[in-house]
Design an enzyme around this catalytic site. Sequence first.
Site, PDB file in Angstrom:
ATOM      1  N   TYR A  30       0.840  -1.208   0.000  1.00 24.23           N
ATOM      2  CA  TYR A  30       0.000   0.000   0.000  1.00 24.23           C
ATOM      3  C   TYR A  30       0.874   1.257   0.000  1.00 24.23           C
ATOM      4  CZ  TYR A  30      -3.343  -3.465   1.841  1.00 24.23           C
ATOM      5  OH  TYR A  30      -4.121  -4.573   2.039  1.00 24.23           O
ATOM      6  N   TRP A  36      -9.093   6.311   5.959  1.00 28.58           N
ATOM      7  CA  TRP A  36      -9.313   5.894   7.362  1.00 28.58           C
ATOM      8  C   TRP A  36      -8.011   5.426   7.999  1.00 28.58           C
ATOM      9  CZ3 TRP A  36     -12.585   1.159   9.357  1.00 28.58           C
ATOM     10  CH2 TRP A  36     -12.185  -0.018   8.760  1.00 28.58           C
ATOM     11  N   ASP A 170     -14.026  -4.748   2.406  1.00 28.91           N
ATOM     12  CA  ASP A 170     -14.628  -5.035   1.114  1.00 28.91           C
ATOM     13  C   ASP A 170     -15.097  -6.459   0.872  1.00 28.91           C
ATOM     14  OD1 ASP A 170     -12.015  -6.080   0.605  1.00 28.91           O
ATOM     15  OD2 ASP A 170     -11.371  -4.107  -0.098  1.00 28.91           O
ATOM     16  N   ARG A 205      -6.506 -13.106   0.652  1.00 23.07           N
ATOM     17  CA  ARG A 205      -7.028 -11.920  -0.043  1.00 23.07           C
ATOM     18  C   ARG A 205      -8.415 -12.197  -0.643  1.00 23.07           C
ATOM     19  NH1 ARG A 205      -4.924  -7.028   0.456  1.00 23.07           N
ATOM     20  NH2 ARG A 205      -5.854  -6.595  -1.561  1.00 23.07           N
ATOM     21  N   TYR A 361      -8.676 -12.226   4.874  1.00 23.62           N
ATOM     22  CA  TYR A 361      -9.004 -10.789   4.936  1.00 23.62           C
ATOM     23  C   TYR A 361     -10.138 -10.460   5.914  1.00 23.62           C
ATOM     24  CZ  TYR A 361      -7.976  -6.584   2.110  1.00 23.62           C
ATOM     25  OH  TYR A 361      -7.564  -5.375   1.648  1.00 23.62           O
ATOM     26  N   GLU A 405      -0.892  -6.836   9.616  1.00 20.78           N
ATOM     27  CA  GLU A 405      -2.097  -6.177   9.086  1.00 20.78           C
ATOM     28  C   GLU A 405      -3.338  -6.826   9.704  1.00 20.78           C
ATOM     29  OE1 GLU A 405      -2.219  -6.645   4.846  1.00 20.78           O
ATOM     30  OE2 GLU A 405      -3.938  -5.322   4.572  1.00 20.78           O
TER      31      GLU A 405
HETATM   32  C1  GLC Z   1      -7.309  -2.576   2.266  1.00 20.03           C
HETATM   33  C2  GLC Z   1      -8.325  -2.561   3.403  1.00 20.03           C
HETATM   34  C3  GLC Z   1      -8.734  -1.129   3.723  1.00 20.03           C
HETATM   35  C4  GLC Z   1      -7.475  -0.293   3.990  1.00 20.03           C
HETATM   36  C5  GLC Z   1      -6.464  -0.412   2.850  1.00 20.03           C
HETATM   37  C6  GLC Z   1      -5.126   0.238   3.181  1.00 20.03           C
HETATM   38  O1  GLC Z   1      -7.867  -2.139   1.089  1.00 20.03           O
HETATM   39  O2  GLC Z   1      -9.460  -3.325   3.071  1.00 20.03           O
HETATM   40  O3  GLC Z   1      -9.590  -1.096   4.819  1.00 20.03           O
HETATM   41  O4  GLC Z   1      -7.828   1.033   4.170  1.00 20.03           O
HETATM   42  O5  GLC Z   1      -6.202  -1.769   2.588  1.00 20.03           O
HETATM   43  O6  GLC Z   1      -4.617  -0.243   4.382  1.00 20.03           O
END
Ligand code: GLC
Length: 447
Positions: A30, A36, A170, A205, A361, A405
């Site tokens: 990421y 959030w 999700d 995932r 997940y 995570e």
């Molecule tokens: C994934 C999670 C989401 C989070 C993102 C970055 O998409 O489902 O809740 O914000 O990762 O950590």
Amino acid sequence: MNKNALIKKAKKVLENNWTGLYTKPSPKSYPHQWSWDSGFIAIGYSHYDREKAMTEISSLFKGQWKNGMLPHIVYHKPFIDYFPNAEDWNIGISKDSPEDIPTSGVTQPPIVATAIWNLYINSEKREDSLKFVRSIFPKLINYHRFLYNFRDIEGKGLIANIHPWETSIDNSPKWDTILNNIKIENSKIAYVKRKDLKYVSHEERPSDQAYTKFIYLMKLFKQYKYNQEKICKVSPFLVYDVLFNSILYKANLDLLNIAKLINEETNEIENWINKSRSAFEDILWCDEDSMYHSYNVLQNEIIRVHTASCALPLFASIPDKDKALNIKKYLLTVCPFGEENICVAIPTYDKARTGFSPSNYWRGPIWVNINWMIYKGLLNYGFEDLARKIGLNIIRLIKEIGFWEYFYPTEMRGLGINNFSWTAALLIDILNGDIDYEKTFNIQSHL
Ligand code: GLC
């Protein structure tokens, strides 16, 4: 490891993920700024680095849309290794998108007002934070206005989400039926080469089938140039999510605190709060299950799927004491803390139910942000024993196996990516609270 050493480790995780503008959710997977995530991360910083907390939040608001929407991802820099990228969203086709920075075209749970309030109350010199709070307030209230102007589609005080990414959990089993019912005639439309499987195994995932629907929805919104009114009419995914609306309710309470603090008008915020409080009882409360559920707007029915989000109204102090007691009983059934079949903390999905997976997940594993909100929620009602058990087990988990995570619910095993930012940030928040760390872990506190 004593408490200070653990806090130091958590700070190191955040430091390594800090980019100078914002904090990446994790070192791998990421690379951008998520809304959030940044809220939770700023709550961690609020205990020791006010400057970083302010920069994190200001950077997030750089991506705010002209209609007030705070997007779920802000692409400060390009990274080829992430999908969907800025080009995939192509938000320039919307008249409402920001001009100078690419973002995604949907939002995420609005925890940011709560982060700003924490930044203020945790400041050593509160008056120093006031200037920031004053300057960010117009943007913050504009974001909440966006939600009520465009997403309170029936005027009932509940906000509709148009994509599972907006709910941020999700692939939760609560969305299965809706997603399964979305029929895509030509599956090539939604075909993508997934990049999320590079660092994490497929079994942890979302499935390809769910992923195809996520992409289909994204492309549909692009087709409508991100016009909110049109999208709300055509989206086959339209829900009142109990997680999103609980976080918003709590955020409205914190927005109200902020407005009072800086002598701003409070009527509008109070109206939002009053309206949604009744809607929680009239629309989301389920007598048969004695808990709150999410709601499928297109089918006009509650979604009776037992996930951890059903307990999140506690975080916003929504239920009365009797209802709160029922929710606490439910939490004890999904997480008995017994000798056998122990759940380390609250799993995202009830492990007795079909579709539960301990490693996939949002379909079973333990997430620290969800447990943190439940922990805070239980404290709101004086359920200190259960709150403390959850808080201490989260600490134990991270202390022993790392800043994952997400975590396997019934054994000490990390999942997804390690050195995850909100895991570190919320641990810092818990350790700064009233938790008997030294007594539990039998350690003398010294540095
Ligand atoms: C994934 C999670 C989401 C989070 C993102 C970055 O998409 O489902 O809740 O914000 O990762 O950590």
